[in-house]
Motif scaffolding. Structure first.
Motif, PDB file in Angstrom:
ATOM      1  N   ALA A  71       0.802  -1.283  -0.112  1.00  7.96           N
ATOM      2  CA  ALA A  71       0.038   0.026   0.054  1.00  7.96           C
ATOM      3  C   ALA A  71       0.768   1.385   0.131  1.00  7.96           C
ATOM      4  CB  ALA A  71      -1.057  -0.106   1.170  1.00  7.96           C
ATOM      5  N   SER A  72       2.000   1.132   0.515  1.00  9.44           N
ATOM      6  CA  SER A  72       2.961   2.301   0.773  1.00  9.44           C
ATOM      7  C   SER A  72       3.685   2.775  -0.670  1.00  9.44           C
ATOM      8  CB  SER A  72       3.988   2.250   1.786  1.00  9.44           C
ATOM      9  OG  SER A  72       4.685   1.018   1.844  1.00  9.44           O
ATOM     10  N   THR A  73       3.778   1.607  -1.566  1.00  6.76           N
ATOM     11  CA  THR A  73       4.782   1.639  -2.813  1.00  6.76           C
ATOM     12  C   THR A  73       3.966   2.554  -3.635  1.00  6.76           C
ATOM     13  OG1 THR A  73       5.222  -0.595  -2.635  1.00  6.76           O
ATOM     14  CG2 THR A  73       5.569   0.454  -4.446  1.00  6.76           C
ATOM     15  N   LEU A  74       4.824   3.467  -4.142  1.00  9.51           N
ATOM     16  CA  LEU A  74       4.399   4.503  -5.306  1.00  9.51           C
ATOM     17  C   LEU A  74       4.256   3.855  -6.468  1.00  9.51           C
ATOM     18  CD1 LEU A  74       6.614   7.718  -4.307  1.00  9.51           C
ATOM     19  CD2 LEU A  74       4.343   7.276  -3.903  1.00  9.51           C
ATOM     20  N   LEU A  75       2.767   3.974  -7.119  1.00  6.18           N
ATOM     21  CA  LEU A  75       2.611   3.338  -8.401  1.00  6.18           C
ATOM     22  C   LEU A  75       3.277   4.090  -9.334  1.00  6.18           C
ATOM     23  CD1 LEU A  75      -0.957   2.080  -7.653  1.00  6.18           C
ATOM     24  CD2 LEU A  75       1.364   0.934  -7.521  1.00  6.18           C
ATOM     25  N   THR A  76       3.380   5.360  -9.291  1.00  2.00           N
ATOM     26  CA  THR A  76       4.143   6.374 -10.464  1.00  2.00           C
ATOM     27  C   THR A  76       5.242   6.965  -9.996  1.00  2.00           C
ATOM     28  OG1 THR A  76       1.725   6.655 -11.386  1.00  2.00           O
ATOM     29  CG2 THR A  76       3.385   8.093 -12.104  1.00  2.00           C
ATOM     30  N   THR A  77       6.318   6.771 -10.769  1.00  2.00           N
ATOM     31  CA  THR A  77       7.421   7.360 -10.288  1.00  2.00           C
ATOM     32  C   THR A  77       8.245   8.149 -11.233  1.00  2.00           C
ATOM     33  OG1 THR A  77       8.735   5.403 -10.714  1.00  2.00           O
ATOM     34  CG2 THR A  77       8.018   5.504  -8.482  1.00  2.00           C
ATOM     35  N   ASN A  78       8.968   9.139 -10.987  1.00  2.00           N
ATOM     36  CA  ASN A  78       9.869   9.973 -11.605  1.00  2.00           C
ATOM     37  C   ASN A  78      11.264   9.486 -11.561  1.00  2.00           C
ATOM     38  OD1 ASN A  78       7.467  11.188 -12.634  1.00  2.00           O
ATOM     39  ND2 ASN A  78       7.522  12.702 -11.058  1.00  2.00           N
ATOM     40  N   SER A  79      12.102   9.910 -12.700  1.00  2.00           N
ATOM     41  CA  SER A  79      13.609   9.732 -12.334  1.00  2.00           C
ATOM     42  C   SER A  79      14.327  10.691 -13.345  1.00  2.00           C
ATOM     43  CB  SER A  79      13.974   8.296 -12.905  1.00  2.00           C
ATOM     44  OG  SER A  79      15.529   8.140 -12.753  1.00  2.00           O
ATOM     45  N   PHE A  80      14.823  11.479 -12.717  1.00  2.73           N
ATOM     46  CA  PHE A  80      15.731  12.413 -13.321  1.00  2.73           C
ATOM     47  C   PHE A  80      17.406  12.285 -13.164  1.00  2.73           C
ATOM     48  CE2 PHE A  80      11.680  14.417 -12.463  1.00  2.73           C
ATOM     49  CZ  PHE A  80      11.220  14.908 -13.570  1.00  2.73           C
TER      50      PHE A  80
END
Length: 465
Positions: free
Chosen positions: A119-128
């Motif tokens: 439940a705590s996992t981010l389903l959408t992530t960004n990476s720069f």
């Protein structure tokens, strides 16, 4: 700042301390004599614009146009630019290469997998990511330095090849122009011959009509006149072909050179005895052969360096984060450093065979250089002999022409007085015409011999003041 510079300084020290395998270039010893027995002052130099010695404004203009518009010259210049680009590439290999990479990614993970995310996992992530990377091969054995040395020599050879094209082109233009002026002189001479033949035919016809000469004299006069007219047509054709050749060399097919005289072209002076053989160094083809030898010599070092281990350094420094605003924070820092060693173990003799191949190429280049120097020396000797003998031949043909003209004048007076047969006058006219043609050809040969001498010397010579 000091801590950042010190590693780079250490790397450079290691590179500079490395040796360069392979032989250093040394000019081969020459077995040629130091001076030409056939022929200026040991302090002579080369006059690069030697065609001005003919003191002809039209020739100067034609040469200038040829050097500017000739296809061969433009091709040679393009080859020089190509060789320069290769040389810069070889030089750039001696320095580290730096690349800046940047990336931005946004991703979404599935919730319907065999092991669904918590439940705590981010389903959408960004990476720069933004990073500066570098790579550098340590030139311990001089492979890169030898490659740059070879590229420098090859670039120099391309320049000498361009100079050879220019020298050959100018020589061709000058020789063709002399041929054109020779054709003009022959046309003038043929016109004079045609005029005397016409006058002789009128005299023969008048004498035949008056009954003081036979039909034979009239037919001989007619044959002689027809031959002169045919000769004029041949000379006109030769003149047109010479003009077409000049137009081709200049690069302007529509060019129509004007008329002129051969006598207006002065004969450039020939050098006095003792012309130094060191003037061969001005020959661009000889210098080109030597530059190619230097390049082949450096390539031996490149091939030998492949027998030794190579060491490369790599590095990466930058930042990576999930938010663009955090990319330059200290916590987003990423870096890496590494070294790679490539040590030849077994190649079934491939690298050593490559060294043998390059050595054989170097031997070929050496012998090519020696042959080019020997050929150049012989060409200068031939040109010196030809220039001297052509001057003597012109002198003798000039004396023969004066004698033939005198004989023609005497024979004409005798025939008009009725004390000589027409055949005597006809022979005298033929001899005079042949002598005129021979003299023009001799002068042409002398002028062309001067061009050949300038070409053989790589552009002429000029005594130092």
């Amino acid at each position: 700042m000091i801590n950042r510079i010190s590693p780079l300084a250490a790397v450079l020290a290691l590179v500079l301390a490395g040796c360069a395998v392979g032989p250093d270039y040394q000019r081969p010893a020459s077995s040629l004599p130091k001076a030409y027995q056939e022929s200026a002052d040991p302090a002579s130099t080369i006059d690069r614009e030697w065609w001005h010695a003919f003191n002809d404004a039209e020739l100067d203009a034609l040469v200038e146009r040829a050097l500017k518009d000739s296809t061969d010259v433009r091709i040679a210049i393009a080859k020089v630019e190509q060789a320069d680009a290769v040389m810069r590439q070889a030089g750039a290999a001696l320095f580290p290469e730096f690349d800046l990479g940047a990336s931005a990614n946004r991703g979404h993970i599935s919730q319907l997998t065999a092991n669904p995310p918590g439940a705590s996992t981010l389903l959408t992530t960004n990476s720069f990511k933004l990073a500066l990377s570098t790579s550098f091969e340590l030139d311990f054995w001089g492979k890169l330095r030898r490659a740059r040395e070879s590229a420098l020599a090859s670039a120099e050879a391309s320049r000498y090849a361009r100079d050879t094209v220019r020298l050959t082109l100018v020589s061709q233009v000058a020789s063709a122009y002399i041929g054109l002026r020779s054709n003009d002189a022959l046309l003038t001479a043929t016109q004079a011959t045609l005029k005397t033949r016409e006058e002789a035919f009128k005299i023969a016809k008048r004498r035949y009509d008056s009954g003081s000469s036979s039909r034979l004299d009239l037919e001989q006069a007619s044959t002689s006149l027809a031959s002169a007219r045919a000769q004029f047509a041949t000379q006109t054709q030769a003149r047109a072909l010479s003009a077409n050749l000049i137009a081709l060399l200049v690069g302007d097919p529509a060019l129509v050179p004007g008329s002129g005289t051969l006598d207006s072209l002065p004969v450039p002076p020939t050098p006095a005895p003792g012309l130094p053989a060191s003037l061969l160094d001005a020959r661009p083809d000889v210098r080109q052969a030597e530059a190619q030898l230097a390049a082949a010599n450096a390539n031996i070092g490149v091939a030998k360096a492949a027998l030794f281990p190579s060491i490369s350094l790599t590095g990466n420094f930058g930042g990576q984060s999930g938010d663009l605003s955090d990319l330059f924070k200290s916590g987003a820092k990423i870096w890496s450093a590494g070294a790679a060693l490539d040590l030849p173990i077994f190649d079934a003799g491939r690298r050593s065979a490559k060294v043998d191949e390059i050595r054989a190429v170097q031997v070929q280049a050496l012998e090519t250089y020696r042959k080019s120097a020997e050929t150049a020396y012989r060409e200068v000797r031939d040109a010196l002999v030809t220039a001297t003998q052509a001057a003597e031949a012109e002198k003798q043909y000039g004396e023969a022409l004066e004698s033939a003209r005198q004989v023609e004048r005497i024979s004409r007076a005798r025939y008009e007085a009725g004390s000589a047969a027409f055949l005597e006058l006809l022979d005298a006219q033929r001899s005079s015409n042949d002598a005129q043609i021979a003299f023009v050809k001799a002068r042409q040969s002398r002028l062309v011999a001067a061009v050949d001498l300038y070409k053989a010397l790589g552009g002429g010579w000029k005594a130092a003041k």
